[in-house]
Design a protein around this motif. Structure first.
Motif, short mmCIF file in Angstrom:
data_model
loop_
_atom_site.label_atom_id
_atom_site.label_comp_id
_atom_site.label_asym_id
_atom_site.label_seq_id
_atom_site.Cartn_x
_atom_site.Cartn_y
_atom_site.Cartn_z
N THR A 294 0.91 -1.13 -0.18
CA THR A 294 -0.20 0.04 0.10
C THR A 294 0.70 1.24 0.01
O THR A 294 0.43 2.49 0.06
CB THR A 294 -0.98 0.20 1.44
OG1 THR A 294 0.04 -0.04 2.42
CG2 THR A 294 -1.73 -1.10 1.29
N GLY A 295 2.24 1.15 -0.10
CA GLY A 295 3.08 2.42 -0.13
C GLY A 295 3.36 2.97 -1.44
O GLY A 295 4.07 3.99 -1.33
N GLY A 296 2.80 2.65 -2.53
CA GLY A 296 2.98 3.04 -3.89
C GLY A 296 2.14 4.31 -4.26
O GLY A 296 1.46 4.76 -3.41
N GLU A 297 2.00 4.58 -5.22
CA GLU A 297 1.25 5.67 -5.95
C GLU A 297 0.02 5.42 -5.80
O GLU A 297 -0.73 4.03 -6.01
CB GLU A 297 1.65 6.09 -7.31
CG GLU A 297 2.73 6.77 -7.68
CD GLU A 297 3.15 7.04 -9.21
OE1 GLU A 297 2.57 8.08 -9.68
OE2 GLU A 297 3.50 6.10 -9.72
N ASN A 298 -1.12 6.45 -5.20
CA ASN A 298 -2.46 6.00 -4.91
C ASN A 298 -2.69 4.73 -4.21
O ASN A 298 -3.96 4.18 -4.47
CB ASN A 298 -3.15 5.77 -6.47
CG ASN A 298 -2.87 7.15 -7.22
OD1 ASN A 298 -2.97 8.09 -6.74
ND2 ASN A 298 -2.61 6.81 -8.34
N GLY A 299 -1.78 4.44 -3.18
CA GLY A 299 -2.09 3.46 -2.25
C GLY A 299 -1.92 2.19 -2.98
O GLY A 299 -2.34 1.16 -2.11
N GLY A 300 -1.26 2.11 -3.85
CA GLY A 300 -0.92 0.66 -4.50
C GLY A 300 0.30 0.14 -4.02
O GLY A 300 1.19 0.79 -3.27
N PRO A 301 0.71 -0.98 -4.60
CA PRO A 301 2.26 -1.70 -3.97
C PRO A 301 3.11 -0.78 -4.70
O PRO A 301 3.15 -0.38 -5.95
CB PRO A 301 1.90 -3.12 -4.70
CG PRO A 301 1.03 -2.88 -5.90
CD PRO A 301 0.08 -1.87 -5.40
N THR A 302 4.42 -1.02 -4.26
CA THR A 302 5.62 -0.62 -4.89
C THR A 302 6.85 -1.63 -3.86
O THR A 302 6.80 -1.90 -2.74
CB THR A 302 5.83 0.86 -4.25
OG1 THR A 302 6.96 1.32 -4.96
CG2 THR A 302 6.13 1.08 -2.87
N GLY A 303 7.82 -1.80 -4.84
CA GLY A 303 9.07 -2.14 -4.14
C GLY A 303 9.66 -1.07 -3.52
O GLY A 303 9.73 0.40 -3.84
N ILE A 304 10.82 -1.42 -2.60
CA ILE A 304 11.40 -0.42 -1.77
C ILE A 304 13.08 -0.88 -1.56
O ILE A 304 13.18 -1.92 -1.11
CB ILE A 304 10.79 -0.11 -0.39
CG1 ILE A 304 9.50 0.32 -0.44
CG2 ILE A 304 11.67 0.87 0.18
CD1 ILE A 304 8.72 0.57 0.81
N PHE A 305 13.72 -0.01 -2.16
CA PHE A 305 15.10 -0.42 -1.89
C PHE A 305 15.72 0.62 -0.88
O PHE A 305 15.50 1.79 -1.16
CB PHE A 305 15.93 -0.14 -3.27
CG PHE A 305 17.32 -0.24 -3.18
CD1 PHE A 305 18.27 -0.79 -2.41
CD2 PHE A 305 18.27 0.75 -3.95
CE1 PHE A 305 19.54 -0.97 -2.31
CE2 PHE A 305 19.62 0.60 -3.82
CZ PHE A 305 20.25 -0.01 -3.07
N LYS A 306 15.99 -0.19 0.37
CA LYS A 306 16.34 0.97 1.39
C LYS A 306 17.59 0.36 2.31
O LYS A 306 17.70 -0.92 2.14
CB LYS A 306 15.19 0.86 2.28
CG LYS A 306 14.47 -0.11 2.65
CD LYS A 306 13.41 0.31 3.60
CE LYS A 306 13.12 0.96 4.59
NZ LYS A 306 12.11 1.28 5.37
N GLY A 307 17.91 1.05 2.81
CA GLY A 307 19.15 0.43 3.87
C GLY A 307 19.81 2.05 4.60
O GLY A 307 19.53 3.08 4.73
N ILE A 308 21.05 1.44 4.93
CA ILE A 308 21.97 2.49 5.62
C ILE A 308 23.37 2.14 4.96
O ILE A 308 23.77 1.15 4.93
CB ILE A 308 22.21 2.31 7.06
CG1 ILE A 308 20.55 2.55 7.73
CG2 ILE A 308 23.20 3.08 7.76
CD1 ILE A 308 20.74 2.50 9.29
N VAL A 309 23.97 3.28 4.35
CA VAL A 309 25.42 2.95 3.86
C VAL A 309 26.27 3.61 4.65
O VAL A 309 26.11 5.01 5.44
CB VAL A 309 25.36 3.87 2.45
CG1 VAL A 309 24.82 5.39 2.56
CG2 VAL A 309 26.46 3.45 1.60
N SER A 310 27.34 3.33 4.89
CA SER A 310 28.50 3.68 5.70
C SER A 310 29.86 3.59 4.86
O SER A 310 30.09 2.65 4.15
CB SER A 310 28.70 3.06 6.94
OG SER A 310 29.93 3.16 7.66
N THR A 311 30.87 4.56 5.07
CA THR A 311 32.07 4.30 4.35
C THR A 311 33.19 3.54 5.44
O THR A 311 34.18 3.57 5.21
CB THR A 311 32.71 5.81 4.16
OG1 THR A 311 32.65 6.70 5.06
CG2 THR A 311 31.86 6.40 3.04
N THR A 312 32.65 3.30 6.61
CA THR A 312 33.37 2.46 7.62
C THR A 312 34.27 1.35 6.92
O THR A 312 33.44 0.55 6.17
CB THR A 312 32.78 2.00 8.86
OG1 THR A 312 32.02 3.23 9.58
CG2 THR A 312 33.23 1.28 9.72
#
Length: 601
Positions: A294-312
């Motif tokens: 339900t997180g896409g446009e107009n309440g439809g589905p969507t994929g999500i590429f997410k995370g945390i990036v670090s240079t450590t």
């Protein structure tokens, strides 16, 4: 970072289609986790001890997906110094393990750290063969002749080699096949075909016979008592059309593109994504790929590429990559890939691979996003840069859109050839991605031009005086419902998704081209038109956006009772057929007049 109330979907290696209606009400959660697929049953490869295996349920002709929820906390703090060996091993096994972990780590590290002077990118090579089906017929052979005189690549689909060589010449490139026999339409025969002119038609001839040159037939059906010769209208005009469309569809493409991942027609096409982060070189960055229903446009589905990036620990990138497709995706009919996404102001990369090998050239394009906005990002195939170990490879093979093996999304500190990403920043990121599809560049022109027939909607039209109609309309039943099946064949084209134009000539003649023309819609006109003229109209339609998805009738202004001739010393000027196409409208076929009337077959 917490990713709570997520759902894990069991995944085969191949892409699958999820019916979104089936997902509604199966769980209180609306997140589907696609980032941890594995076909290996070893306990240490599972997401955590609380993960539950999901079951595939088969019902009727489709597979529904039974989702069961679990909760999982994912953390990857940028200040963390610890390297997660377990996640490293999971990454190796998810992608079925490269030949050697040491070689894998070495290749990834070198890919990210080596630099060189930027080199020019090879341009993509494309093919563009025009297929002429029915190439030995009255219109088809004229189409072939005109195309060859213009120096355009052409193949002729024929059933009889001897006849074709005699008529079209010994050096013509032929495809031997019969559209009524599906097993003869081998995909390899149509390799490189990007456009089609279909002049195949059921054979109608005089009951009393004809000359070898078909002189009576060439005069027109109004001058003899007709009958069907050879295969039936159903077999040629309907079943044959279905077979031909299926044979060329991948090569000519769909107007709305080909969906590779995401939302389409109330379904969600899944790909087996896996995280490929800087953990492979000692880093601590971490990413994930989810589907939010339900997180896409107009309440439809969507994929999500997410995370945390670090240079450590010399890190600085996160990515998700698909497993290699079981069969290569053939996108040679298209011009690029379109991503529908919600931007965050950062620059990402799309990497396309055409080899089954792990450590190989990736054809790469960077793209910038606008913060907080759903947007469509088009990446032309011609813009893809061949990159190997962070260096542009000018000697790499040209990108082959007919052999796409895997896709990868990346957020990285690094660009190419020693350059850095100007938008890079450490910390959390999130890129909703509702779809990836191949697209045809605007303006779209017809890819499938079909020579039909005027009169196809008239046999059962209410209130029509059949005595004033051409013989084919009056004799539709006696001719095995020839026009009925021609109309059914047209409907297959219109519903196929292929960019098309349907030309419906009135009675065809052997007269030369050059007479003034009338283009009409709604299937009402009668008259005559030259086969030469129809051939030229078909070729013009292939190149005209104005002809896209139009169905129209055509005749000359010259009455049947008057022959039309041309002075060879003073021929008429070439026509600009766009002047005719520009007045045509979408959606007019003549079926509108049928209302609720149906033809019994």
């Amino acid at each position: 970072m917490e990713l709570s109330s997520s759902l894990k979907l069991s995944s085969p290696l191949s892409p699958s289609i999820i019916n979104l209606q089936l997902l509604q009400g199966t769980s209180s959660s609306n997140i589907v986790n696609f980032s941890n697929y594995t076909s290996l049953p070893k306990p240490f490869l599972q997401h955590d001890d609380r993960s539950r295996r999901l079951r595939h349920q088969q019902a009727s002709h489709s597979h529904s997906v039974n989702l069961r929820s679990y909760r999982k906390r994912v953390t990857a703090k940028s200040e963390s110094q610890g390297w997660d060996f377990g996640r490293f091993v999971k990454t190796l096994y998810f992608f079925n393990g490269p030949p050697s972990p040491l070689k894998f780590v070495s290749s990834v590290f070198e890919k990210l750290t080596n630099g060189s002077t930027e080199e020019p990118v090879n341009e993509m090579e494309t093919s563009g063969i025009i297929l002429v089906a029915g190439a030995t017929g009255g219109v088809g052979r004229r189409v072939v002749d005109i195309l060859r005189k213009r120096g355009l690549p052409v193949k002729a689909l024929v059933r009889n080699e001897e006849k074709a060589r005699k008529m079209l010449g010994p050096d013509i490139d032929l495809i031997f096949a019969d559209i009524t026999k599906e097993n003869t339409l081998v995909p390899e025969k149509f390799k490189g075909v990007r456009k089609v002119i279909n002049a195949v038609s059921v054979i109608v001839g005089p009951k009393e016979g004809d000359t070898p040159e078909r002189q009576k037939y060439n005069q027109g059906v109004r001058f003899f008592e007709p009958e069907i010769k050879g295969d039936s209208p159903e077999l040629v005009e309907y079943i044959g059309m279905k077979n031909l469309i299926n044979a060329v569809k991948d090569g000519v493409g769909l107007e709305n593109g080909k969906l590779l991942f995401g939302v389409g027609d109330n379904t969600f096409k899944d790909l087996p994504w896996g995280a490929l982060d800087d953990v492979v070189m000692g880093g601590v960055s971490e990413s994930n790929f989810l589907v939010d229903l339900t997180g896409g446009e107009n309440g439809g589905p969507t994929g999500i590429f997410k995370g945390i990036v670090s240079t450590t620990n010399n890190g600085g990138f996160t990515s998700v990559r698909t497993k290699n497709f079981p069969e290569a995706e053939n996108l040679s009919a298209y011009d690029g890939l379109e991503l529908r996404l919600k931007g965050d102001g950062l620059r990402y990369k799309l990497i396309v691979r055409t080899s089954q090998d792990w450590d190989t050239v990736g054809y790469t394009a960077s793209f910038d996003t606008s913060p907080g906005q759903w947007q469509s990002v088009r990446l032309p195939f011609s813009s893809l840069r061949p990159v190997f170990r962070a260096r542009t490879k000018s000697d790499a093979p040209p990108f082959n859109p007919a052999s796409i093996i895997s896709l990868q999304l990346m957020f990285s500190k690094f660009e190419y050839d020693g350059k850095l990403n100007p938008t890079f920043k450490e910390g959390p990121f999130e890129l909703p991605l509702s779809s990836i599809r191949a697209y045809i560049q605007d303006p779209v022109t017809p890819r499938f031009v079909h020579v039909g027939s005027a009169g196809v909607t008239r046999p059962e039209r209410p209130g029509l005086d059949l005595s004033k109609q051409p013989p084919a309309v009056r004799l539709n039943k006696e001719l095995d419902f020839i026009l009925t099946y021609k109309l059914k064949g047209e409907d297959l084209i219109r519903s196929s998704g292929i960019p098309f134009a349907i030309v419906r000539p009135c009675a065809l003649t052997e007269e030369p081209a050059g007479a003034e023309l009338i283009f009409d819609q709604g299937d009402n006109i009668t008259g005559k038109v030259s086969r030469d003229e129809v051939a030229r109209i078909c070729i013009a339609a292939l190149e005209s956006p104005l002809a896209l998805n139009k169905t129209f009738e055509v005749k000359s202004t010259v009455p049947f009772s008057e022959p039309f001739t041309v002075d060879p010393e003073n021929p008429p000027p070439e026509k600009d057929y766009n002047e005719y196409f520009k007045n045509l409208k979408d959606g007019i076929t003549g079926k509108e007049a049928l209302e609720q009337s149906t033809v019994a077959v």
